[in-house]
Write an enzyme that holds these catalytic residues in place. Structure first.
Site, PDB file in Angstrom:
ATOM      1  N   SER A  36       2.871 -10.362 -10.966  1.00  0.00           N
ATOM      2  CA  SER A  36       2.104 -10.106 -11.716  1.00  0.00           C
ATOM      3  C   SER A  36       1.414 -11.309 -11.939  1.00  0.00           C
ATOM      4  O   SER A  36       2.141 -12.427 -12.270  1.00  0.00           O
ATOM      5  CB  SER A  36       2.825  -9.690 -13.080  1.00  0.00           C
ATOM      6  OG  SER A  36       1.959  -9.962 -14.246  1.00  0.00           O
ATOM      7  N   HIS A  63      -0.188  -7.412  -9.023  1.00  0.00           N
ATOM      8  CA  HIS A  63      -0.216  -6.670 -10.216  1.00  0.00           C
ATOM      9  C   HIS A  63      -1.091  -7.351 -11.192  1.00  0.00           C
ATOM     10  O   HIS A  63      -0.971  -8.459 -11.523  1.00  0.00           O
ATOM     11  CB  HIS A  63       1.223  -6.596 -10.661  1.00  0.00           C
ATOM     12  CG  HIS A  63       1.377  -5.745 -11.898  1.00  0.00           C
ATOM     13  ND1 HIS A  63       1.580  -4.247 -11.649  1.00  0.00           N
ATOM     14  CD2 HIS A  63       1.524  -5.982 -13.372  1.00  0.00           C
ATOM     15  CE1 HIS A  63       1.849  -3.753 -13.075  1.00  0.00           C
ATOM     16  NE2 HIS A  63       1.734  -4.970 -13.794  1.00  0.00           N
ATOM     17  N   ASP A  73      -2.403  -7.472 -14.843  1.00  0.00           N
ATOM     18  CA  ASP A  73      -1.965  -6.716 -16.251  1.00  0.00           C
ATOM     19  C   ASP A  73      -3.250  -7.099 -17.154  1.00  0.00           C
ATOM     20  O   ASP A  73      -3.706  -8.218 -17.574  1.00  0.00           O
ATOM     21  CB  ASP A  73      -1.011  -7.806 -16.859  1.00  0.00           C
ATOM     22  CG  ASP A  73       0.169  -7.247 -16.288  1.00  0.00           C
ATOM     23  OD1 ASP A  73       1.197  -8.173 -15.921  1.00  0.00           O
ATOM     24  OD2 ASP A  73       0.665  -6.245 -16.298  1.00  0.00           O
ATOM     25  N   MET A 119      -4.918  -6.407 -20.620  1.00  0.00           N
ATOM     26  CA  MET A 119      -4.897  -6.371 -21.967  1.00  0.00           C
ATOM     27  C   MET A 119      -5.957  -6.658 -23.176  1.00  0.00           C
ATOM     28  O   MET A 119      -6.707  -7.360 -22.873  1.00  0.00           O
ATOM     29  CB  MET A 119      -3.474  -7.280 -22.585  1.00  0.00           C
ATOM     30  CG  MET A 119      -2.467  -7.254 -21.501  1.00  0.00           C
ATOM     31  SD  MET A 119      -1.222  -8.518 -22.188  1.00  0.00           S
ATOM     32  CE  MET A 119       0.061  -7.953 -20.806  1.00  0.00           C
ATOM     33  N   HIS A 145      -2.839  -2.695 -14.039  1.00  0.00           N
ATOM     34  CA  HIS A 145      -2.204  -2.055 -15.320  1.00  0.00           C
ATOM     35  C   HIS A 145      -2.897  -2.182 -16.434  1.00  0.00           C
ATOM     36  O   HIS A 145      -3.086  -3.390 -17.053  1.00  0.00           O
ATOM     37  CB  HIS A 145      -0.798  -2.826 -15.215  1.00  0.00           C
ATOM     38  CG  HIS A 145       0.179  -2.273 -16.210  1.00  0.00           C
ATOM     39  ND1 HIS A 145       1.246  -2.968 -16.886  1.00  0.00           N
ATOM     40  CD2 HIS A 145       0.055  -1.440 -17.267  1.00  0.00           C
ATOM     41  CE1 HIS A 145       1.881  -2.429 -17.782  1.00  0.00           C
ATOM     42  NE2 HIS A 145       1.113  -1.110 -17.959  1.00  0.00           N
ATOM     43  N   MET A 176      -3.502  -2.006 -20.061  1.00  0.00           N
ATOM     44  CA  MET A 176      -2.749  -1.983 -21.448  1.00  0.00           C
ATOM     45  C   MET A 176      -3.908  -1.816 -22.403  1.00  0.00           C
ATOM     46  O   MET A 176      -4.094  -2.902 -22.904  1.00  0.00           O
ATOM     47  CB  MET A 176      -1.674  -2.913 -21.602  1.00  0.00           C
ATOM     48  CG  MET A 176      -0.563  -2.611 -20.835  1.00  0.00           C
ATOM     49  SD  MET A 176       0.225  -4.207 -20.560  1.00  0.00           S
ATOM     50  CE  MET A 176      -0.521  -4.960 -19.175  1.00  0.00           C
ATOM     51  N   MET A 214       8.092   0.625 -17.622  1.00  0.00           N
ATOM     52  CA  MET A 214       8.310  -0.516 -18.358  1.00  0.00           C
ATOM     53  C   MET A 214       9.437  -0.759 -18.716  1.00  0.00           C
ATOM     54  O   MET A 214      10.172   0.172 -19.749  1.00  0.00           O
ATOM     55  CB  MET A 214       7.240  -0.713 -19.616  1.00  0.00           C
ATOM     56  CG  MET A 214       5.970  -0.423 -19.212  1.00  0.00           C
ATOM     57  SD  MET A 214       5.006  -1.439 -18.181  1.00  0.00           S
ATOM     58  CE  MET A 214       5.304  -2.981 -19.202  1.00  0.00           C
ATOM     59  N   ASP A 238       8.442  -2.585 -14.291  1.00  0.00           N
ATOM     60  CA  ASP A 238       7.827  -3.805 -14.453  1.00  0.00           C
ATOM     61  C   ASP A 238       8.355  -4.456 -16.172  1.00  0.00           C
ATOM     62  O   ASP A 238       8.248  -3.739 -16.973  1.00  0.00           O
ATOM     63  CB  ASP A 238       6.219  -3.201 -14.933  1.00  0.00           C
ATOM     64  CG  ASP A 238       5.180  -4.183 -15.200  1.00  0.00           C
ATOM     65  OD1 ASP A 238       4.161  -3.768 -15.822  1.00  0.00           O
ATOM     66  OD2 ASP A 238       5.744  -5.278 -15.414  1.00  0.00           O
TER      67      ASP A 238
END
Ligand code: DX5
Ligand code: ZN
Length: 218
Positions: A9, A34, A36, A38, A67, A69, A138, A176
């Protein structure tokens, strides 16, 4: 036994030089990257969006394991696809119509992942398991790197693996959050075949990324 893949990540990387970090990860043997994303709404943190992913695309041919979020997520899926995502993983709570969002990701030619927060049960996504490529389990509450692995989730991973085996589904099981050199074996034994890691890969062993990736894989 499926090969264990490592998806570092970049949340734990240096945001002033993510391109270089990505190249280091590729040279160190990472299987995918990965990313992330957000939005400060679905999770209490804000990171990056499509423009950054677009600018990072040229640094590697490794798959971008994105990913999301964010919520609402449906209206942004196409932007993340165009930016160069290869796997687009969404949270079921973040879309009004999960089937439409899954179909949209597939219509764009991308792999589709569904992510389960620690308190989200498998039955939230069970009816879609036959049509997705990845379940991202998660083992922390999403929003931040460097958190502690929530061991109670191992039971959920085992249950998911049983459902996968009984139905001969093809989805990968990715774990994760808080993965380290102790709990990685527990996650693999429970049924995971892809491990995400930020802190352990970037910070352990004086930042020896290659060593940390290899240690996680075993
Ligand atoms: C948390 C993210 C994770 C996190 C993993 O919301 O989804 O991918 O960055 O980082 P570590 O390995 O440090 O927990
Ligand atoms: Zn993540």
């Amino acid at each position: 036994m499926k090969k264990i893949l490592i998806s570092p990540s970049i949340l734990a990387g240096d945001f002033s030089q993510l391109g270089k970090d990505i190249q280091k990860l590729e040279d160190a043997g990472a299987d995918m990257i990965h990313v992330d994303v957000m939005d400060g709404h679905f999770v209490p943190n804000i990171t990056i969006g499509p423009p950054v992913i677009k600018s990072l695309r040229k640094y590697t041919d490794l798959p971008f394991d994105v990913h999301l979020m964010i919520s609402p997520v449906h209206k942004y899926i196409e932007d993340f696809s165009k930016a160069g995502s290869d796997i687009i993983t969404i949270h079921p709570e973040a879309t009004e119509n999960l089937k439409d969002s899954i179909d949209l990701i597939k219509s764009l030619g991308k792999k589709v992942g569904l992510s389960l927060n620690p308190d989200t049960p498998i039955d939230k996504i069970e009816k879609y398991l036959d049509q997705i490529d990845l379940v991202l389990v998660m083992t922390v509450y999403p929003g931040f790197g460097g958190q502690k692995f929530i061991s109670k989730v191992l039971k959920k991973i085992k249950n998911l693996k049983n459902i996968k085996d009984e139905n001969k589904f093809r989805f990968d099981i990715e774990v994760d959050g808080g993965v380290n050199f102790e709990n990685n074996k527990l996650a693999i034994e429970a049924g995971a075949n892809i491990l995400v890691s930020g802190t352990t890969i970037f910070k352990n062993n004086n930042g020896d990324i290659k060593k940390n990736i290899n240690l996680l894989r075993t």
